[in-house]
Design an enzyme around this catalytic site. Structure first.
Site, PDB file in Angstrom:
ATOM      1  N   MET A   1      51.150 -40.509  19.390  1.00 38.20           N
ATOM      2  CA  MET A   1      49.962 -41.314  19.258  1.00 38.20           C
ATOM      3  C   MET A   1      49.088 -40.908  18.087  1.00 38.20           C
ATOM      4  O   MET A   1      47.925 -41.222  18.063  1.00 38.20           O
ATOM      5  CB  MET A   1      49.180 -41.302  20.556  1.00 38.20           C
ATOM      6  CG  MET A   1      48.385 -40.072  20.832  1.00 38.20           C
ATOM      7  SD  MET A   1      47.695 -40.180  22.481  1.00 38.20           S
ATOM      8  CE  MET A   1      46.564 -38.851  22.369  1.00 38.20           C
ATOM      9  N   PRO A   2      49.619 -40.244  17.099  1.00 32.77           N
ATOM     10  CA  PRO A   2      48.749 -39.910  15.972  1.00 32.77           C
ATOM     11  C   PRO A   2      48.315 -41.153  15.207  1.00 32.77           C
ATOM     12  O   PRO A   2      49.048 -42.131  15.131  1.00 32.77           O
ATOM     13  CB  PRO A   2      49.608 -39.021  15.086  1.00 32.77           C
ATOM     14  CG  PRO A   2      50.955 -38.986  15.658  1.00 32.77           C
ATOM     15  CD  PRO A   2      50.961 -39.731  16.935  1.00 32.77           C
ATOM     16  N   PHE A   3      47.115 -41.077  14.679  1.00 30.70           N
ATOM     17  CA  PHE A   3      46.614 -42.100  13.765  1.00 30.70           C
ATOM     18  C   PHE A   3      46.365 -41.392  12.450  1.00 30.70           C
ATOM     19  O   PHE A   3      45.628 -40.401  12.394  1.00 30.70           O
ATOM     20  CB  PHE A   3      45.330 -42.744  14.304  1.00 30.70           C
ATOM     21  CG  PHE A   3      44.753 -43.743  13.344  1.00 30.70           C
ATOM     22  CD1 PHE A   3      45.464 -44.877  12.993  1.00 30.70           C
ATOM     23  CD2 PHE A   3      43.505 -43.536  12.785  1.00 30.70           C
ATOM     24  CE1 PHE A   3      44.940 -45.800  12.089  1.00 30.70           C
ATOM     25  CE2 PHE A   3      42.970 -44.452  11.897  1.00 30.70           C
ATOM     26  CZ  PHE A   3      43.692 -45.584  11.547  1.00 30.70           C
TER      27      PHE A   3
END
Length: 139
Positions: free
Chosen positions: A1-3
């Protein structure tokens, strides 16, 4: 879920280099943080020279106008060894694949928790997955 947000000075990177930078970042996240391959959310921002400031030699790192700011917002929980391995791999691969000087790779990790995310529809999907025992790693 990295942005991921990547900022750079306009006209320093070509449209051919940017997808390579994106790919290198994802591969390092997958290798060091076990991020799922399809969990790719990135925004690239080109800035005019008068919008992009940095110290050319802070901490004895010699930066050029090809400096990349790479900000990665992700779930907390990574060890110092994982983080340092990630930084090293990221800089080495950007140098080898995209010809970015390692001095020009400035990365920062911003840690968050599951409740800090929605991937759409006004739902905190990661809280639901966590409650159902389906975290899928520490993305």
């Amino acid at each position: 879920m990295p942005f991921i947000r990547v900022s750079y000075q306009e006209d320093q990177y070509t449209p051919t280099e940017l997808p390579l930078i994106s790919k290198v970042i994802m591969e390092a996240l997958i290798e060091h943080f076990n991020v799922p391959e399809d969990d790719c959310f990135q925004a690239f921002h080109a800035h005019k020279p008068y919008e992009f400031y940095y110290n050319r030699n802070y901490l004895n790192v010699e930066r050029s106008d090809r400096l990349l700011y790479i900000q990665i917002t992700l779930k907390s929980g990574r060890s110092t060894a994982q983080k340092t391995g990630f930084y090293k791999s990221l800089a080495e691969h950007l140098a080898n694949i995209v010809n970015v000087r390692q001095d020009d790779v400035f990365a920062v990790l911003v840690n968050t928790e599951f409740e800090d995310w929605t991937f759409g529809n006004g739902i905190a999907q990661m809280i639901q997955a966590s409650e159902n025992g389906k975290e899928g790693g520490l993305e």
